[in-house]
Motif scaffolding. Structure first.
Motif, PDB file in Angstrom:
ATOM      1  N   SER A 230      44.099  -6.106   4.563  1.00 57.59           N
ATOM      2  CA  SER A 230      44.375  -6.099   5.999  1.00 57.59           C
ATOM      3  C   SER A 230      43.102  -6.348   6.808  1.00 57.59           C
ATOM      4  O   SER A 230      43.100  -7.097   7.792  1.00 57.59           O
ATOM      5  N   ARG A 233      42.168  -9.957   6.753  1.00 54.45           N
ATOM      6  CA  ARG A 233      42.974 -10.802   7.629  1.00 54.45           C
ATOM      7  C   ARG A 233      42.527 -10.721   9.089  1.00 54.45           C
ATOM      8  O   ARG A 233      42.890 -11.570   9.899  1.00 54.45           O
ATOM      9  N   ALA A 234      41.733  -9.693   9.416  1.00 56.06           N
ATOM     10  CA  ALA A 234      41.301  -9.544  10.810  1.00 56.06           C
ATOM     11  C   ALA A 234      40.508 -10.756  11.274  1.00 56.06           C
ATOM     12  O   ALA A 234      40.658 -11.207  12.412  1.00 56.06           O
ATOM     13  N   THR A 235      39.668 -11.310  10.403  1.00 53.03           N
ATOM     14  CA  THR A 235      38.883 -12.485  10.794  1.00 53.03           C
ATOM     15  C   THR A 235      39.776 -13.708  10.982  1.00 53.03           C
ATOM     16  O   THR A 235      39.489 -14.569  11.819  1.00 53.03           O
ATOM     17  N   GLU A 236      40.875 -13.781  10.222  1.00 50.94           N
ATOM     18  CA  GLU A 236      41.791 -14.913  10.377  1.00 50.94           C
ATOM     19  C   GLU A 236      42.598 -14.775  11.668  1.00 50.94           C
ATOM     20  O   GLU A 236      42.780 -15.752  12.400  1.00 50.94           O
ATOM     21  N   ILE A 237      43.082 -13.560  11.929  1.00 56.71           N
ATOM     22  CA  ILE A 237      43.863 -13.343  13.144  1.00 56.71           C
ATOM     23  C   ILE A 237      43.018 -13.591  14.396  1.00 56.71           C
ATOM     24  O   ILE A 237      43.498 -14.141  15.393  1.00 56.71           O
ATOM     25  N   ALA A 238      41.726 -13.202  14.330  1.00 54.77           N
ATOM     26  CA  ALA A 238      40.833 -13.406  15.473  1.00 54.77           C
ATOM     27  C   ALA A 238      40.366 -14.850  15.596  1.00 54.77           C
ATOM     28  O   ALA A 238      39.691 -15.203  16.571  1.00 54.77           O
ATOM     29  N   GLY A 239      40.694 -15.695  14.638  1.00 51.75           N
ATOM     30  CA  GLY A 239      40.314 -17.102  14.699  1.00 51.75           C
ATOM     31  C   GLY A 239      38.911 -17.402  14.220  1.00 51.75           C
ATOM     32  O   GLY A 239      38.392 -18.497  14.465  1.00 51.75           O
ATOM     33  N   TYR A 240      38.295 -16.453  13.480  1.00 53.11           N
ATOM     34  CA  TYR A 240      36.933 -16.682  13.003  1.00 53.11           C
ATOM     35  C   TYR A 240      36.905 -17.433  11.673  1.00 53.11           C
ATOM     36  O   TYR A 240      35.922 -18.108  11.363  1.00 53.11           O
ATOM     37  N   ALA A 243      43.004 -19.703   7.938  1.00 51.39           N
ATOM     38  CA  ALA A 243      44.056 -18.898   7.303  1.00 51.39           C
ATOM     39  C   ALA A 243      43.982 -19.039   5.790  1.00 51.39           C
ATOM     40  O   ALA A 243      43.864 -20.150   5.262  1.00 51.39           O
TER      41      ALA A 243
END
Length: 396
Positions: A230, A233-240, A243
């Protein structure tokens, strides 16, 4: 291996059906205990520990090495041992069949132990005495070694990794739950020989407790992995990061680690560090283009690595994971092996994300950087994994 196990099972079933079941009460008692152990088995969750059924395994060994029941000679033979073990294992696994590899190992190990013991027992060798228990222990050691050889061969067929490191890893696991299973199998066989079948429930209780402890450990470990996934995935959700980047790096890192012969504990460090290696990017004001840290200046990569390690240390994962994340920007000669694997695999995924840079060109660039950034051994292991088609499925 599967064909050999299937052939042995078929011959055993036909032989037992033709000759009949010797001492059916004894066979039923051991069959029920094996089925109970199989019913208590739980398949590991993703990233969990190995699938284990210690009660069923110990009962299998005890039946294969059974020479007497309450002072009376046991009359079953090798085919009946294999038939009872197979039938009980399948009966205890109704609705959730065991993995084919594990079932093949169970059948072959039962046949191996019974073949080594039953002919000698029926011939009266060795006679009951002070060396009888030592003889049983020797047979169990040979059976455990046989199981390690089979397990390594089946894992190699499934994952494509080198056989030597896989065998060493299987041998390293023997002193743990394997020694408890072997000891319980010997004690059960000796106790039933003197006290009869009443000894079975008494001596299987410690293994039942052990099995419950393993399940609790697996649940804790699975929860920890879900937490780490989880956070990744924070970096993916934030767009850094793109995916799926962390999952791809983790999967490929595990495959490369197996190719290098890393132990299970080291592979866990590789997986966790690969999932969290980009967590430091959340501190950046402006995201890195495409989330690729490899093209960044060394000082910027080192700052991201240090920030990421500080976050990782607060998650409660092993300290080795934070160290791997922290050392991502260092020269490979100063890194632990797990950090070298994560850095090389991360660089490969970053490079192949560029449409102008395919897998071959990415490998070429990694090879050109082996003087400082990437260890040649890790790069070549990555090349072998990719030549086989990438990370292999890990099975059920």
């Amino acid at each position: 291996m599967h064909a050999a196990a299937g052939g042995a099972a078929l011959v055993a079933l036909l032989w037992t059906a033709w000759r009949g079941v010797a001492q059916p009460g004894v066979a039923l008692a051991y069959g029920m205990l094996i089925a109970l152990g199989e019913a208590a088995r739980r398949r590991p969750r993703s990233g969990g520990v190995r699938e284990t059924a210690p009660v069923g395994a110990a009962a299998t060994l005890a039946y294969a090495l059974l020479g007497e029941v309450g002072g009376r000679p046991a009359s079953h033979g090798v085919p009946q041992v294999v038939a009872v073990v197979l039938g009980a294992t399948l009966a205890g696994a109704v609705g959730r069949p065991p993995a084919v590899d594990r079932l093949a190992r169970r059948v072959l190990n039962a046949g191996f132990a019974a073949t080594c013991f039953q002919p000698l027992q029926h011939a009266g060798t060795p006679a009951p005495g002070p060396y009888y228990a030592l003889f049983l222990l020797l047979l169990l050691v040979l059976t455990a070694l046989c199981d390690a050889v089979l397990a390594a061969a089946l894992t190699r067929a499934r994952t494509g990794g080198p056989y030597g490191p896989l065998l060493r890893e299987e041998l390293r696991t023997l002193p743990g739950i394997g020694s408890a299973i072997c000891a319980t199998g010997v004690v059960m066989a000796l106790a039933v020989a003197v006290a009869g079948l009443w000894a079975l429930p008494v001596f299987c209780l410690p293994l039942l407790v052990t099995q419950l402890s393993i399940h609790r450990y697996e649940a804790v470990r699975a929860t920890r992995r879900q937490t780490i996934a989880s956070l990744a995935r924070a970096t993916e959700i934030a767009g850094y990061t793109p995916a799926g980047h962390a999952r791809r790096v983790a999967a490929l890192g595990l495959a490369v680690g197996r190719e290098l012969g890393l132990s299970d504990a080291e592979l866990t460090v590789v997986e966790y560090a690969a999932l969290m290696h980009d967590i430091g990017q959340l501190s950046l004001v402006d995201p890195v283009p495409a989330g690729a840290t490899e093209p960044l200046p060394p000082d910027e990569r080192r700052r991201i690595a240090l920030l990421g390690a500080a976050v990782v240390r607060k998650t409660g994962v092993p300290a080795d994971v934070a160290l791997v994340v922290e050392r991502q920007a260092d020269p490979y000669r100063e890194q632990p092996l797990a950090a070298r694997v994560v850095r090389t695999v991360n660089a490969y995924d970053d490079l192949t994300a560029d449409p102008a840079c395919g897998p071959l060109r990415a490998l070429e660039r990694l090879r050109l950087a082996t003087a400082h950034d990437h260890e040649p051994r890790v790069v070549e292991a990555l090349a072998r994994v990719l030549a086989r088609g990438g990370p292999a499925p890990q099975g059920p």
